[in-house]
Write a protein that holds these residues in place. Sequence first.
Motif, PDB file in Angstrom:
ATOM      1  N   TYR A   1      32.155  40.917  36.516  1.00 37.42           N
ATOM      2  CA  TYR A   1      33.356  40.094  36.293  1.00 37.42           C
ATOM      3  C   TYR A   1      34.039  39.787  37.635  1.00 37.42           C
ATOM      4  O   TYR A   1      34.386  38.635  37.913  1.00 37.42           O
ATOM      5  N   ILE A   2      34.237  40.810  38.453  1.00 36.75           N
ATOM      6  CA  ILE A   2      34.917  40.615  39.738  1.00 36.75           C
ATOM      7  C   ILE A   2      34.133  39.641  40.606  1.00 36.75           C
ATOM      8  O   ILE A   2      34.710  38.713  41.198  1.00 36.75           O
ATOM      9  N   ARG A   3      32.807  39.791  40.672  1.00 35.09           N
ATOM     10  CA  ARG A   3      31.980  38.857  41.436  1.00 35.09           C
ATOM     11  C   ARG A   3      32.168  37.424  40.921  1.00 35.09           C
ATOM     12  O   ARG A   3      32.304  36.488  41.711  1.00 35.09           O
ATOM     13  N   SER A   4      32.191  37.263  39.586  1.00 34.96           N
ATOM     14  CA  SER A   4      32.323  35.913  39.027  1.00 34.96           C
ATOM     15  C   SER A   4      33.697  35.310  39.338  1.00 34.96           C
ATOM     16  O   SER A   4      33.798  34.114  39.603  1.00 34.96           O
ATOM     17  N   MET A   5      34.740  36.119  39.351  1.00 36.36           N
ATOM     18  CA  MET A   5      36.075  35.606  39.668  1.00 36.36           C
ATOM     19  C   MET A   5      36.184  35.262  41.151  1.00 36.36           C
ATOM     20  O   MET A   5      36.798  34.264  41.520  1.00 36.36           O
ATOM     21  N   LEU A   6      35.582  36.059  41.999  1.00 37.26           N
ATOM     22  CA  LEU A   6      35.640  35.798  43.437  1.00 37.26           C
ATOM     23  C   LEU A   6      34.827  34.565  43.836  1.00 37.26           C
ATOM     24  O   LEU A   6      35.153  33.904  44.820  1.00 37.26           O
ATOM     25  N   SER A   7      33.794  34.248  43.066  1.00 36.54           N
ATOM     26  CA  SER A   7      32.953  33.093  43.402  1.00 36.54           C
ATOM     27  C   SER A   7      33.292  31.848  42.569  1.00 36.54           C
ATOM     28  O   SER A   7      32.672  30.806  42.750  1.00 36.54           O
ATOM     29  N   ALA A   8      34.294  31.950  41.688  1.00 37.99           N
ATOM     30  CA  ALA A   8      34.661  30.828  40.812  1.00 37.99           C
ATOM     31  C   ALA A   8      35.256  29.668  41.615  1.00 37.99           C
ATOM     32  O   ALA A   8      35.775  29.857  42.721  1.00 37.99           O
ATOM     33  N   ASP A   9      35.185  28.494  41.056  1.00 38.26           N
ATOM     34  CA  ASP A   9      35.772  27.286  41.652  1.00 38.26           C
ATOM     35  C   ASP A   9      37.284  27.493  41.768  1.00 38.26           C
ATOM     36  O   ASP A   9      37.985  27.577  40.756  1.00 38.26           O
TER      37      ASP A   9
ATOM     38  N   ILE B   1      52.463  43.569  41.852  1.00 40.60           N
ATOM     39  CA  ILE B   1      52.031  42.572  42.831  1.00 40.60           C
ATOM     40  C   ILE B   1      50.697  42.018  42.347  1.00 40.60           C
ATOM     41  O   ILE B   1      49.824  42.768  41.906  1.00 40.60           O
ATOM     42  N   LEU B   2      50.563  40.708  42.422  1.00 38.75           N
ATOM     43  CA  LEU B   2      49.304  40.052  42.078  1.00 38.75           C
ATOM     44  C   LEU B   2      48.501  39.870  43.356  1.00 38.75           C
ATOM     45  O   LEU B   2      49.047  39.546  44.397  1.00 38.75           O
ATOM     46  N   ARG B   3      47.207  40.084  43.248  1.00 38.57           N
ATOM     47  CA  ARG B   3      46.323  39.855  44.385  1.00 38.57           C
ATOM     48  C   ARG B   3      44.935  39.505  43.863  1.00 38.57           C
ATOM     49  O   ARG B   3      44.634  39.676  42.682  1.00 38.57           O
ATOM     50  N   GLU B   4      44.107  39.036  44.784  1.00 37.03           N
ATOM     51  CA  GLU B   4      42.719  38.731  44.453  1.00 37.03           C
ATOM     52  C   GLU B   4      42.010  40.043  44.062  1.00 37.03           C
ATOM     53  O   GLU B   4      42.328  41.113  44.572  1.00 37.03           O
ATOM     54  N   TRP B   5      41.045  39.913  43.165  1.00 38.36           N
ATOM     55  CA  TRP B   5      40.245  41.080  42.785  1.00 38.36           C
ATOM     56  C   TRP B   5      39.443  41.582  43.977  1.00 38.36           C
ATOM     57  O   TRP B   5      39.060  40.802  44.850  1.00 38.36           O
ATOM     58  N   ARG B   6      39.172  42.880  44.003  1.00 33.63           N
ATOM     59  CA  ARG B   6      38.322  43.511  45.008  1.00 33.63           C
ATOM     60  C   ARG B   6      37.263  44.321  44.272  1.00 33.63           C
ATOM     61  O   ARG B   6      37.526  44.860  43.202  1.00 33.63           O
TER      62      ARG B   6
ATOM     63  N   LEU C   1      39.186  48.665  36.380  1.00 33.36           N
ATOM     64  CA  LEU C   1      38.965  47.615  35.388  1.00 33.36           C
ATOM     65  C   LEU C   1      38.148  48.146  34.211  1.00 33.36           C
ATOM     66  O   LEU C   1      38.493  47.901  33.049  1.00 33.36           O
ATOM     67  N   ALA C   2      37.091  48.884  34.502  1.00 34.89           N
ATOM     68  CA  ALA C   2      36.266  49.448  33.425  1.00 34.89           C
ATOM     69  C   ALA C   2      37.088  50.405  32.566  1.00 34.89           C
ATOM     70  O   ALA C   2      36.982  50.395  31.333  1.00 34.89           O
TER      71      ALA C   2
ATOM     72  N   ALA D   1      44.273  40.305  40.027  1.00 36.58           N
ATOM     73  CA  ALA D   1      44.492  41.675  39.575  1.00 36.58           C
ATOM     74  C   ALA D   1      46.001  41.894  39.569  1.00 36.58           C
ATOM     75  O   ALA D   1      46.698  41.483  40.499  1.00 36.58           O
ATOM     76  N   VAL D   2      46.505  42.513  38.514  1.00 35.23           N
ATOM     77  CA  VAL D   2      47.908  42.929  38.459  1.00 35.23           C
ATOM     78  C   VAL D   2      47.910  44.354  39.006  1.00 35.23           C
ATOM     79  O   VAL D   2      47.196  45.215  38.479  1.00 35.23           O
ATOM     80  N   THR D   3      48.675  44.596  40.062  1.00 33.93           N
ATOM     81  CA  THR D   3      48.606  45.900  40.714  1.00 33.93           C
ATOM     82  C   THR D   3      49.971  46.582  40.807  1.00 33.93           C
ATOM     83  O   THR D   3      51.007  45.917  40.879  1.00 33.93           O
ATOM     84  N   VAL D   4      49.930  47.896  40.806  1.00 34.56           N
ATOM     85  CA  VAL D   4      51.078  48.742  41.102  1.00 34.56           C
ATOM     86  C   VAL D   4      50.594  49.707  42.174  1.00 34.56           C
ATOM     87  O   VAL D   4      49.576  50.388  41.989  1.00 34.56           O
ATOM     88  N   ASN D   5      51.284  49.735  43.300  1.00 37.61           N
ATOM     89  CA  ASN D   5      50.860  50.566  44.437  1.00 37.61           C
ATOM     90  C   ASN D   5      49.393  50.306  44.803  1.00 37.61           C
ATOM     91  O   ASN D   5      48.635  51.236  45.073  1.00 37.61           O
TER      92      ASN D   5
END
Length: 176
Positions: A51-59, A10-15, A22-23, A67-71
Amino acid sequence: MKESICMECILREWRMEDAVDLAEMLNNKKILNNLRDGLPYPYKKSDAEEYIRSMLSADKSKTYAFAVTVNDKAVGSIGVFRCDNIHYRTAEMGYYISELYWGKGLGTSAVKQTCKYIFEQTDIIRIFAEPFAYNTTSCRVLEKAGFQFEGILRNNAVKNGKVLDMKMYSLIREVN
């Protein structure tokens, strides 16, 4: 015949709480060697948080990062980045999956889901990707997701001190 295991992602916004995962993913040279330069090594939790902050605040009209997620655990990253000027309806895609999840169909699933989202939610008509020519796995992910191989970009990059070819792939939105 080798049976492939296909996992659901499942794809979702980064948290911000994804920073540890991620690290961990990006402290792997096998992943870093297939990405563009600019990522620190070792990759720290603070780098992931930045990185997460920059993606969340990007245009949101130019950067589509998931984020590509499993469970609900982040196991990869995928992003589509709109180009500008005469190419404003074209976007470049980049992605990676944690080595622990390689070979399970997550890359192909993430690419398909992302392209569907981009074509349904934006005016972008062309998505392209430029994997290193030696990265046959990434090329196969793109092919399985419906991308067309357009050609070799000869001597197109320098990575780890080596001049490398890249391959150009694209997926074009059906326009009626």
